[in-house]
Design a protein around this motif. Structure first.
Motif, PDB file in Angstrom:
ATOM      1  N   ARG A  49       0.822  -1.211   0.000  1.00  0.00           N
ATOM      2  CA  ARG A  49       0.000   0.000   0.000  1.00  0.00           C
ATOM      3  C   ARG A  49       0.856   1.261   0.000  1.00  0.00           C
ATOM      4  O   ARG A  49       0.465   2.284  -0.566  1.00  0.00           O
ATOM      5  N   ALA A  50       2.027   1.178   0.621  1.00  0.00           N
ATOM      6  CA  ALA A  50       2.935   2.321   0.589  1.00  0.00           C
ATOM      7  C   ALA A  50       3.442   2.582  -0.825  1.00  0.00           C
ATOM      8  O   ALA A  50       3.574   3.732  -1.246  1.00  0.00           O
ATOM      9  N   LEU A  51       3.733   1.510  -1.561  1.00  0.00           N
ATOM     10  CA  LEU A  51       4.151   1.666  -2.954  1.00  0.00           C
ATOM     11  C   LEU A  51       3.044   2.315  -3.781  1.00  0.00           C
ATOM     12  O   LEU A  51       3.301   3.184  -4.620  1.00  0.00           O
ATOM     13  N   SER A  52       1.803   1.888  -3.527  1.00  0.00           N
ATOM     14  CA  SER A  52       0.667   2.483  -4.232  1.00  0.00           C
ATOM     15  C   SER A  52       0.531   3.956  -3.883  1.00  0.00           C
ATOM     16  O   SER A  52       0.329   4.805  -4.765  1.00  0.00           O
ATOM     17  N   ALA A  53       0.664   4.287  -2.594  1.00  0.00           N
ATOM     18  CA  ALA A  53       0.557   5.687  -2.169  1.00  0.00           C
ATOM     19  C   ALA A  53       1.652   6.534  -2.799  1.00  0.00           C
ATOM     20  O   ALA A  53       1.414   7.678  -3.205  1.00  0.00           O
ATOM     21  N   SER A  54       2.859   5.973  -2.889  1.00  0.00           N
ATOM     22  CA  SER A  54       3.966   6.696  -3.515  1.00  0.00           C
ATOM     23  C   SER A  54       3.673   6.979  -4.980  1.00  0.00           C
ATOM     24  O   SER A  54       3.910   8.085  -5.476  1.00  0.00           O
ATOM     25  N   GLN A  55       3.139   5.964  -5.675  1.00  0.00           N
ATOM     26  CA  GLN A  55       2.801   6.147  -7.085  1.00  0.00           C
ATOM     27  C   GLN A  55       1.670   7.155  -7.257  1.00  0.00           C
ATOM     28  O   GLN A  55       1.696   7.993  -8.164  1.00  0.00           O
ATOM     29  N   VAL A  56       0.679   7.093  -6.378  1.00  0.00           N
ATOM     30  CA  VAL A  56      -0.434   8.049  -6.434  1.00  0.00           C
ATOM     31  C   VAL A  56       0.077   9.470  -6.225  1.00  0.00           C
ATOM     32  O   VAL A  56      -0.313  10.403  -6.943  1.00  0.00           O
ATOM     33  N   ALA A  77      -4.683  12.666 -19.288  1.00  0.00           N
ATOM     34  CA  ALA A  77      -5.375  11.396 -19.573  1.00  0.00           C
ATOM     35  C   ALA A  77      -4.480  10.217 -19.224  1.00  0.00           C
ATOM     36  O   ALA A  77      -4.922   9.228 -18.615  1.00  0.00           O
ATOM     37  N   SER A  78      -3.201  10.320 -19.601  1.00  0.00           N
ATOM     38  CA  SER A  78      -2.262   9.255 -19.253  1.00  0.00           C
ATOM     39  C   SER A  78      -2.070   9.173 -17.741  1.00  0.00           C
ATOM     40  O   SER A  78      -2.070   8.082 -17.157  1.00  0.00           O
ATOM     41  N   GLY A  79      -1.945  10.326 -17.102  1.00  0.00           N
ATOM     42  CA  GLY A  79      -1.785  10.338 -15.654  1.00  0.00           C
ATOM     43  C   GLY A  79      -2.987   9.775 -14.926  1.00  0.00           C
ATOM     44  O   GLY A  79      -2.844   9.104 -13.895  1.00  0.00           O
ATOM     45  N   THR A  80      -4.172  10.016 -15.453  1.00  0.00           N
ATOM     46  CA  THR A  80      -5.384   9.472 -14.834  1.00  0.00           C
ATOM     47  C   THR A  80      -5.388   7.956 -14.887  1.00  0.00           C
ATOM     48  O   THR A  80      -5.773   7.282 -13.921  1.00  0.00           O
ATOM     49  N   GLY A  81      -4.956   7.396 -16.012  1.00  0.00           N
ATOM     50  CA  GLY A  81      -4.854   5.934 -16.109  1.00  0.00           C
ATOM     51  C   GLY A  81      -3.904   5.378 -15.067  1.00  0.00           C
ATOM     52  O   GLY A  81      -4.195   4.362 -14.409  1.00  0.00           O
ATOM     53  N   THR A  82      -2.759   6.029 -14.886  1.00  0.00           N
ATOM     54  CA  THR A  82      -1.792   5.603 -13.876  1.00  0.00           C
ATOM     55  C   THR A  82      -2.384   5.702 -12.481  1.00  0.00           C
ATOM     56  O   THR A  82      -2.223   4.794 -11.649  1.00  0.00           O
ATOM     57  N   LEU A  83      -3.083   6.791 -12.212  1.00  0.00           N
ATOM     58  CA  LEU A  83      -3.658   7.018 -10.891  1.00  0.00           C
ATOM     59  C   LEU A  83      -4.692   5.950 -10.542  1.00  0.00           C
ATOM     60  O   LEU A  83      -4.666   5.378  -9.438  1.00  0.00           O
ATOM     61  N   VAL A  84      -5.584   5.668 -11.458  1.00  0.00           N
ATOM     62  CA  VAL A  84      -6.635   4.670 -11.205  1.00  0.00           C
ATOM     63  C   VAL A  84      -6.018   3.296 -10.953  1.00  0.00           C
ATOM     64  O   VAL A  84      -6.391   2.588 -10.008  1.00  0.00           O
ATOM     65  N   ILE A 115      -6.012   5.684 -25.737  1.00  0.00           N
ATOM     66  CA  ILE A 115      -4.691   5.041 -25.837  1.00  0.00           C
ATOM     67  C   ILE A 115      -3.747   5.604 -24.779  1.00  0.00           C
ATOM     68  O   ILE A 115      -3.018   4.851 -24.126  1.00  0.00           O
ATOM     69  N   TRP A 116      -3.777   6.910 -24.584  1.00  0.00           N
ATOM     70  CA  TRP A 116      -2.909   7.530 -23.567  1.00  0.00           C
ATOM     71  C   TRP A 116      -3.275   7.028 -22.170  1.00  0.00           C
ATOM     72  O   TRP A 116      -2.388   6.780 -21.352  1.00  0.00           O
ATOM     73  N   SER A 117      -4.561   6.869 -21.910  1.00  0.00           N
ATOM     74  CA  SER A 117      -4.988   6.331 -20.617  1.00  0.00           C
ATOM     75  C   SER A 117      -4.517   4.890 -20.445  1.00  0.00           C
ATOM     76  O   SER A 117      -4.078   4.491 -19.355  1.00  0.00           O
ATOM     77  N   ILE A 148      -1.876   3.552 -21.778  1.00  0.00           N
ATOM     78  CA  ILE A 148      -0.436   3.599 -21.502  1.00  0.00           C
ATOM     79  C   ILE A 148      -0.198   3.922 -20.029  1.00  0.00           C
ATOM     80  O   ILE A 148       0.672   3.328 -19.371  1.00  0.00           O
ATOM     81  N   GLY A 149      -0.981   4.831 -19.485  1.00  0.00           N
ATOM     82  CA  GLY A 149      -0.865   5.147 -18.064  1.00  0.00           C
ATOM     83  C   GLY A 149      -1.153   3.954 -17.180  1.00  0.00           C
ATOM     84  O   GLY A 149      -0.441   3.688 -16.201  1.00  0.00           O
ATOM     85  N   VAL A 150      -2.192   3.187 -17.525  1.00  0.00           N
ATOM     86  CA  VAL A 150      -2.536   1.984 -16.764  1.00  0.00           C
ATOM     87  C   VAL A 150      -1.406   0.959 -16.835  1.00  0.00           C
ATOM     88  O   VAL A 150      -0.957   0.409 -15.819  1.00  0.00           O
ATOM     89  N   GLY A 151      -0.922   0.696 -18.041  1.00  0.00           N
ATOM     90  CA  GLY A 151       0.135  -0.294 -18.220  1.00  0.00           C
ATOM     91  C   GLY A 151       1.402   0.074 -17.473  1.00  0.00           C
ATOM     92  O   GLY A 151       2.049  -0.789 -16.855  1.00  0.00           O
ATOM     93  N   MET A 152       1.765   1.345 -17.499  1.00  0.00           N
ATOM     94  CA  MET A 152       2.967   1.776 -16.794  1.00  0.00           C
ATOM     95  C   MET A 152       2.815   1.578 -15.289  1.00  0.00           C
ATOM     96  O   MET A 152       3.748   1.141 -14.602  1.00  0.00           O
ATOM     97  N   ALA A 153       1.641   1.880 -14.753  1.00  0.00           N
ATOM     98  CA  ALA A 153       1.414   1.697 -13.312  1.00  0.00           C
ATOM     99  C   ALA A 153       1.485   0.219 -12.923  1.00  0.00           C
ATOM    100  O   ALA A 153       2.011  -0.120 -11.855  1.00  0.00           O
ATOM    101  N   LEU A 154       0.970  -0.658 -13.782  1.00  0.00           N
ATOM    102  CA  LEU A 154       0.994  -2.095 -13.487  1.00  0.00           C
ATOM    103  C   LEU A 154       2.419  -2.627 -13.393  1.00  0.00           C
ATOM    104  O   LEU A 154       2.683  -3.608 -12.690  1.00  0.00           O
TER     105      LEU A 154
END
Length: 331
Positions: free
Chosen positions: A44-51, A166-173, A222-224, A226-232
């Motif tokens: 959860r700390a890793l998630s918080a850091s990414q958020v 849009a890309s950042g939102t994908g990463t955030l979610v 597509i940008w969203s 990419i954001g999701v994939g990068m976060a994963l």
């Protein structure tokens, strides 16, 4: 920045900024396991850091746009400098009571030891391949968003910020959802799924520009993605590093990850920028899509599906046998 009068000044400042980041970022990442020792809490700390990182990248362009309505560029940069100074004071006031010293003291020794660990640990070799996937897809967003939005879609400077958002939102979610997922699903599965998402997104980006049907909605999707994939891929990285080395070798592991991931960006940035300028986005993104596919395939081959080996031992970690046994179980 207010004192810049030549283009080469900007390059020097970028170099200084990135050198400072190379010192700060892996140190910050390596401190988190010292503060959060429970495995579930660490996830959860890793998630918080990414958020937090994603929120910064989302909010900064918006805040800058608002500030520029009232301030000049010079004053905006001076305000940013004041923010850095405040951050430095907060860092100096912080304490990490349970921090363990690294097995190496010199910066080069840390990086070299960490890179040796990467080269002889299967899951970390897979992580190196995943770094290439992230860099290939991320370069499309970081380097070419301006070109696509302003030249391809006829948008404004503000529209560029929204597309980056849009890309950042994908990463955030994705970062918000990942802690519960990682409680049930192995990091390898999550990260290779992220690689598949990025390979698909880069392929879709190629089709977008090759067919000449680029639209606002299609680009945002597509940008969203990419954001999701990068976060994963990025979010569970700390979990993988922590399970691969002894505790006093964690700083070396994060230093090596920072260096090796930026080596991948060193390859993909010129592809996106130079080839994109000389031959167009279709060819540049096709090369990046191939690199992303190669990285994803490499990760699957290098990182065993049933990954239960003991972490690196010996002079790199300096960990006692008891610590190594505990790490092996965690891995």
């Amino acid at each position: 920045m207010p004192l810049v009068t030549e283009v080469w000044h900007v390059y020097v400042l970028i170099g200084l900024l990135q050198a400072a980041s190379a010192a700060f970022t892996p140190t910050y990442q390596a401190v988190i396991p010292d503060i959060v020792t429970d495995e579930s809490a660490y996830t959860r700390a890793l998630s918080a850091s990414q958020v937090a990182s994603t929120m910064e990248s989302l909010l900064s362009p918006v805040l800058a746009a608002v500030a520029l309505a009232f301030l000049s560029f010079d004053r905006l940069f001076l305000g940013t400098s004041a923010g850095f100074l405040l951050s430095a004071l907060l860092v100096l006031s912080a304490r990490v009571p349970d921090a363990r010293p690294s097995a190496h003291t010199r910066a080069w020794d840390k990086a070299a030891a960490g890179i040796r660990t990467f080269l002889r640990t299967p899951r970390l070799r897979g992580l190196m391949a995943l770094n290439l996937v992230v860099a290939a897809a991320g370069s499309i967003v970081v380097v070419n968003t301006v070109n696509l939005v302003r030249d391809g879609l006829g948008g404004s400077q503000s529209d560029v910020a929204w597309m980056l958002a849009a890309s950042g939102t994908g990463t955030l979610v994705a970062a918000l959802v990942l802690p519960r997922v990682l409680d049930r699903v192995a990091a390898r599965t999550v990260m290779t799924t992220g690689a598949a998402v990025l390979v698909g997104a880069t392929g879709a980006a190629v089709m977008l520009v090759a067919t000449g049907i680029a639209t606002w909605a299609g680009t945002a999707v597509i940008w969203s993605a990419i954001g999701v994939g990068m976060a994963l891929i990025i979010t569970p990285t700390g979990k993988v590093l922590r399970a691969s080395v002894a505790r006093n070798a964690i700083p070396e592991a994060f230093a090596a990850q920072f260096s090796l991931s930026h080596l991948a960006w060193l390859i993909t940035y010129p592809v996106a920028g130079w080839i994109g300028t000389a031959a167009g986005l279709t060819l540049a993104w096709s090369v990046l899509a191939v690199l992303a596919g190669a990285g994803a395939a490499g990760a699957l081959l290098l990182w065993p599906r049933h990954d239960t080996p003991a972490p690196v031992t010996g002079p790199v970690s300096g960990a006692p046998a008891k610590d190594r046994s505990s790490l092996a179980k965690a891995a």
